[in-house]
Write a protein that holds these residues in place. Structure first.
Motif, PDB file in Angstrom:
ATOM      1  N   ALA A   8       1.119   0.757  60.922  1.00 51.09           N
ATOM      2  CA  ALA A   8       0.830  -0.217  61.979  1.00 51.09           C
ATOM      3  C   ALA A   8       1.162  -1.631  61.498  1.00 51.09           C
ATOM      4  O   ALA A   8       1.727  -2.435  62.242  1.00 51.09           O
ATOM      5  CB  ALA A   8      -0.631  -0.120  62.386  1.00 51.09           C
ATOM      6  N   GLU A   9       0.824  -1.917  60.247  1.00 46.08           N
ATOM      7  CA  GLU A   9       1.107  -3.250  59.693  1.00 46.08           C
ATOM      8  C   GLU A   9       2.601  -3.528  59.666  1.00 46.08           C
ATOM      9  O   GLU A   9       3.039  -4.658  59.926  1.00 46.08           O
ATOM     10  CB  GLU A   9       0.520  -3.370  58.286  1.00 46.08           C
ATOM     11  N   ASP A  10       3.409  -2.484  59.363  1.00 48.58           N
ATOM     12  CA  ASP A  10       4.871  -2.649  59.366  1.00 48.58           C
ATOM     13  C   ASP A  10       5.368  -3.039  60.757  1.00 48.58           C
ATOM     14  O   ASP A  10       6.186  -3.954  60.911  1.00 48.58           O
ATOM     15  CB  ASP A  10       5.566  -1.349  58.939  1.00 48.58           C
ATOM     16  N   LEU A  11       4.883  -2.337  61.774  1.00 46.06           N
ATOM     17  CA  LEU A  11       5.332  -2.601  63.140  1.00 46.06           C
ATOM     18  C   LEU A  11       4.856  -3.974  63.623  1.00 46.06           C
ATOM     19  O   LEU A  11       5.598  -4.688  64.308  1.00 46.06           O
ATOM     20  CB  LEU A  11       4.839  -1.507  64.074  1.00 46.06           C
ATOM     21  N   ILE A  12       3.646  -4.343  63.256  1.00 49.44           N
ATOM     22  CA  ILE A  12       3.151  -5.675  63.630  1.00 49.44           C
ATOM     23  C   ILE A  12       4.011  -6.752  62.981  1.00 49.44           C
ATOM     24  O   ILE A  12       4.412  -7.724  63.633  1.00 49.44           O
ATOM     25  CB  ILE A  12       1.667  -5.838  63.221  1.00 49.44           C
ATOM     26  N   THR A  13       4.329  -6.561  61.698  1.00 47.67           N
ATOM     27  CA  THR A  13       5.182  -7.533  60.988  1.00 47.67           C
ATOM     28  C   THR A  13       6.557  -7.626  61.627  1.00 47.67           C
ATOM     29  O   THR A  13       7.078  -8.726  61.861  1.00 47.67           O
ATOM     30  CB  THR A  13       5.309  -7.141  59.503  1.00 47.67           C
ATOM     31  N   GLN A  14       7.157  -6.476  61.943  1.00 44.60           N
ATOM     32  CA  GLN A  14       8.487  -6.470  62.566  1.00 44.60           C
ATOM     33  C   GLN A  14       8.446  -7.110  63.950  1.00 44.60           C
ATOM     34  O   GLN A  14       9.366  -7.854  64.339  1.00 44.60           O
ATOM     35  CB  GLN A  14       9.017  -5.039  62.658  1.00 44.60           C
ATOM     36  N   GLY A  15       7.381  -6.817  64.706  1.00 42.05           N
ATOM     37  CA  GLY A  15       7.241  -7.429  66.026  1.00 42.05           C
ATOM     38  C   GLY A  15       7.098  -8.935  65.938  1.00 42.05           C
ATOM     39  O   GLY A  15       7.727  -9.682  66.703  1.00 42.05           O
ATOM     40  N   ASN A  16       6.288  -9.389  64.979  1.00 36.23           N
ATOM     41  CA  ASN A  16       6.114 -10.833  64.794  1.00 36.23           C
ATOM     42  C   ASN A  16       7.426 -11.505  64.394  1.00 36.23           C
ATOM     43  O   ASN A  16       7.729 -12.621  64.847  1.00 36.23           O
ATOM     44  CB  ASN A  16       5.047 -11.103  63.740  1.00 36.23           C
ATOM     45  N   LYS A  17       8.200 -10.848  63.546  1.00 36.44           N
ATOM     46  CA  LYS A  17       9.499 -11.408  63.135  1.00 36.44           C
ATOM     47  C   LYS A  17      10.453 -11.489  64.321  1.00 36.44           C
ATOM     48  O   LYS A  17      11.198 -12.465  64.463  1.00 36.44           O
ATOM     49  CB  LYS A  17      10.112 -10.560  62.015  1.00 36.44           C
ATOM     50  N   ALA A  18      10.441 -10.473  65.170  1.00 37.50           N
ATOM     51  CA  ALA A  18      11.284 -10.507  66.376  1.00 37.50           C
ATOM     52  C   ALA A  18      10.877 -11.657  67.285  1.00 37.50           C
ATOM     53  O   ALA A  18      11.727 -12.343  67.870  1.00 37.50           O
ATOM     54  CB  ALA A  18      11.198  -9.171  67.125  1.00 37.50           C
ATOM     55  N   MET A  19       9.582 -11.901  67.378  1.00 37.65           N
ATOM     56  CA  MET A  19       9.102 -13.032  68.188  1.00 37.65           C
ATOM     57  C   MET A  19       9.579 -14.358  67.600  1.00 37.65           C
ATOM     58  O   MET A  19      10.021 -15.255  68.327  1.00 37.65           O
ATOM     59  CB  MET A  19       7.570 -13.012  68.260  1.00 37.65           C
ATOM     60  N   LEU A  20       9.513 -14.481  66.286  1.00 37.88           N
ATOM     61  CA  LEU A  20       9.922 -15.727  65.636  1.00 37.88           C
ATOM     62  C   LEU A  20      11.402 -16.024  65.853  1.00 37.88           C
ATOM     63  O   LEU A  20      11.798 -17.183  65.992  1.00 37.88           O
ATOM     64  CB  LEU A  20       9.613 -15.667  64.132  1.00 37.88           C
ATOM     65  N   ARG A  21      12.218 -14.960  65.871  1.00 37.52           N
ATOM     66  CA  ARG A  21      13.648 -15.199  66.111  1.00 37.52           C
ATOM     67  C   ARG A  21      14.015 -15.134  67.596  1.00 37.52           C
ATOM     68  O   ARG A  21      15.195 -15.178  67.966  1.00 37.52           O
ATOM     69  CB  ARG A  21      14.506 -14.245  65.289  1.00 37.52           C
ATOM     70  N   LYS A  22      12.976 -15.054  68.447  1.00 40.61           N
ATOM     71  CA  LYS A  22      13.120 -15.071  69.902  1.00 40.61           C
ATOM     72  C   LYS A  22      13.934 -13.891  70.428  1.00 40.61           C
ATOM     73  O   LYS A  22      14.621 -13.986  71.436  1.00 40.61           O
ATOM     74  CB  LYS A  22      13.721 -16.393  70.379  1.00 40.61           C
ATOM     75  N   ASP A  23      13.829 -12.771  69.743  1.00 43.18           N
ATOM     76  CA  ASP A  23      14.457 -11.528  70.207  1.00 43.18           C
ATOM     77  C   ASP A  23      13.393 -10.787  71.023  1.00 43.18           C
ATOM     78  O   ASP A  23      12.754  -9.841  70.553  1.00 43.18           O
ATOM     79  CB  ASP A  23      14.916 -10.697  69.008  1.00 43.18           C
ATOM     80  N   TRP A  24      13.215 -11.249  72.267  1.00 46.03           N
ATOM     81  CA  TRP A  24      12.097 -10.779  73.069  1.00 46.03           C
ATOM     82  C   TRP A  24      12.186  -9.285  73.386  1.00 46.03           C
ATOM     83  O   TRP A  24      11.163  -8.576  73.344  1.00 46.03           O
ATOM     84  CB  TRP A  24      11.999 -11.576  74.371  1.00 46.03           C
ATOM     85  N   GLN A  25      13.373  -8.806  73.709  1.00 45.51           N
ATOM     86  CA  GLN A  25      13.522  -7.383  74.062  1.00 45.51           C
ATOM     87  C   GLN A  25      13.159  -6.490  72.880  1.00 45.51           C
ATOM     88  O   GLN A  25      12.494  -5.460  73.047  1.00 45.51           O
ATOM     89  CB  GLN A  25      14.962  -7.100  74.518  1.00 45.51           C
ATOM     90  N   GLU A  26      13.591  -6.885  71.687  1.00 42.04           N
ATOM     91  CA  GLU A  26      13.252  -6.102  70.496  1.00 42.04           C
ATOM     92  C   GLU A  26      11.749  -6.147  70.235  1.00 42.04           C
ATOM     93  O   GLU A  26      11.146  -5.137  69.847  1.00 42.04           O
ATOM     94  CB  GLU A  26      14.018  -6.638  69.282  1.00 42.04           C
ATOM     95  N   ALA A  27      11.151  -7.314  70.469  1.00 42.12           N
ATOM     96  CA  ALA A  27       9.697  -7.424  70.294  1.00 42.12           C
ATOM     97  C   ALA A  27       8.965  -6.514  71.278  1.00 42.12           C
ATOM     98  O   ALA A  27       8.005  -5.824  70.905  1.00 42.12           O
ATOM     99  CB  ALA A  27       9.261  -8.871  70.479  1.00 42.12           C
ATOM    100  N   VAL A  28       9.417  -6.489  72.536  1.00 38.31           N
ATOM    101  CA  VAL A  28       8.811  -5.599  73.538  1.00 38.31           C
ATOM    102  C   VAL A  28       8.881  -4.153  73.057  1.00 38.31           C
ATOM    103  O   VAL A  28       7.899  -3.400  73.130  1.00 38.31           O
ATOM    104  CB  VAL A  28       9.517  -5.757  74.903  1.00 38.31           C
ATOM    105  N   ARG A  29      10.045  -3.773  72.533  1.00 35.77           N
ATOM    106  CA  ARG A  29      10.235  -2.383  72.064  1.00 35.77           C
ATOM    107  C   ARG A  29       9.306  -2.066  70.897  1.00 35.77           C
ATOM    108  O   ARG A  29       8.662  -1.006  70.860  1.00 35.77           O
ATOM    109  CB  ARG A  29      11.692  -2.182  71.642  1.00 35.77           C
ATOM    110  N   LEU A  30       9.207  -2.976  69.948  1.00 36.75           N
ATOM    111  CA  LEU A  30       8.391  -2.725  68.754  1.00 36.75           C
ATOM    112  C   LEU A  30       6.906  -2.647  69.093  1.00 36.75           C
ATOM    113  O   LEU A  30       6.186  -1.773  68.580  1.00 36.75           O
ATOM    114  CB  LEU A  30       8.645  -3.822  67.719  1.00 36.75           C
ATOM    115  N   TYR A  31       6.453  -3.526  69.990  1.00 44.08           N
ATOM    116  CA  TYR A  31       5.036  -3.475  70.347  1.00 44.08           C
ATOM    117  C   TYR A  31       4.729  -2.239  71.189  1.00 44.08           C
ATOM    118  O   TYR A  31       3.619  -1.685  71.106  1.00 44.08           O
ATOM    119  CB  TYR A  31       4.617  -4.754  71.069  1.00 44.08           C
TER     120      TYR A  31
END
Length: 334
Positions: A8-31
């Protein structure tokens, strides 16, 4: 394809990184994957809502929040996202209703109070906003956001004496927050109590010597009094203390221009443009200097430069057309 060993921590970290780089679609997928793999994690809902909101998909935000709140009925972060979704849409009655729900479900969190007051304020329901802020301040007497809303309600109504009193209360209760000084100076300035405003600005600058909003109020005050040499000195001080903020340049140029010091104003504009090559206010001042001198070809050149550097700002077009019309180049102006 994600590794089945992702935590879960891995996915949260990856989602947060996607948000930081403004890759919203990838963030939606990861969350969404986080919600699927780790349904006990509220971050999948909170993060997913933030990503959907960034995409402007408020309907999906609301649906996801309601789903999350069924699973986590006491999770404050979910209520904040749910309320913020209505605030972003400027649906103030719905926002007020959602913040009331948060106050009921999460009474130990101040957000339901200060954000609820903001929603009431935006509807012009100032008495109810005040009442809610005061209720919140009884529970959270040192919460800066509550004091900010309390001051903002009076400021919005242009009740400057009352606003000054409320900002003074904020300085007492939240002495490490510069907003009590910035807005307190503004309230005194609008009351035309310039001496007290100056004194408060200087007191604030001693505590917060890098706070740009205090320098802005300090400079504006001298300009309001039409003491333009003093205003020039204050904007120069801002350039020294807040070199990364363009306002010391734009307003510094404006007061030099008022004094007819066009050469000094141009030199300051050019110095500013080296530091802030995309700052529209500097191009506006640069073009306006040429317009004031009635140097229409030079003005046309400068407005063309603004259109190149700030293509979404209308002044490059409207004033560019004026300068061409003054040269009787009507076809080009059209």
């Amino acid at each position: 394809m994600e590794s089945p060993l992702l935590t879960a921590e891995d996915l949260i970290t990856q989602g947060n990184k996607a948000m930081l780089r403004k890759d919203w679609q990838e963030a939606v997928r990861l969350y969404a994957l986080l919600r699927e793999k780790f349904p006990e994690q509220p971050d999948g809902y909170v993060g997913g809502a933030a990503a959907l909101r960034a995409l402007g998909d408020f309907e999906s935000v609301d649906a996801l929040m309601l789903e999350g709140l069924k699973k986590f009925p006491k999770d404050a972060a979910l209520y904040v996202k749910y309320g913020d979704s209505a605030m972003r849409r400027k649906d103030w009655p719905e926002a007020a209703k959602r913040w009331a729900l948060m106050r009921k479900k999460c009474p130990r969190k101040p957000h339901g109070y200060f954000k609820g007051a903001a929603a009431l304020k935006e509807q012009g329901n100032f008495d109810a906003a005040d009442a809610l802020v005061l209720e919140g301040l009884e529970k959270f007497p040192a919460e800066p956001c509550l004091h900010i809303e309390y001051g903002e309600v009076a400021t919005r109504q242009k009740k400057w004496a009352e606003a000054a009193r409320r900002w003074a209360l904020m300085r007492e209760k939240c002495p490490e927050n510069p907003r009590g000084y910035v807005s307190g100076v503004e309230a005194l300035k609008e009351s035309r109590n310039f001496e007290s405003a100056d004194a408060l600005a200087l007191e604030g600058l001693e505590k917060f010597p890098q706070e740009p909003e205090l320098y802005i109020q300090y400079g504006d005050m001298a300009a309001r009094k039409k003491d333009f040499p003093e205003a020039s000195r204050r904007w120069a001080l801002m350039r020294e203390k807040c070199p990364r903020h363009p306002r010391g340049y734009t307003s510094g140029v404006a007061v030099l221009k008022i004094q007819g010091e066009f050469k000094a104003a141009e030199d300051l504009v050019l110095a500013g443009l080296k530091k802030f090559p995309k700052e529209p206010g500097l191009y506006i001042q640069y073009g306006d200097i040429a317009m004031r001198r009635k140097n229409w070809p030079e003005a046309s050149r400068r407005w063309a430069l603004m259109r190149e550097k700030c293509p979404r700002h209308p002044r490059g077009y409207t004033d560019g057309a004026k300068s061409l019309a003054e040269q009787e180049e009507f076809e080009a102006a059209d």
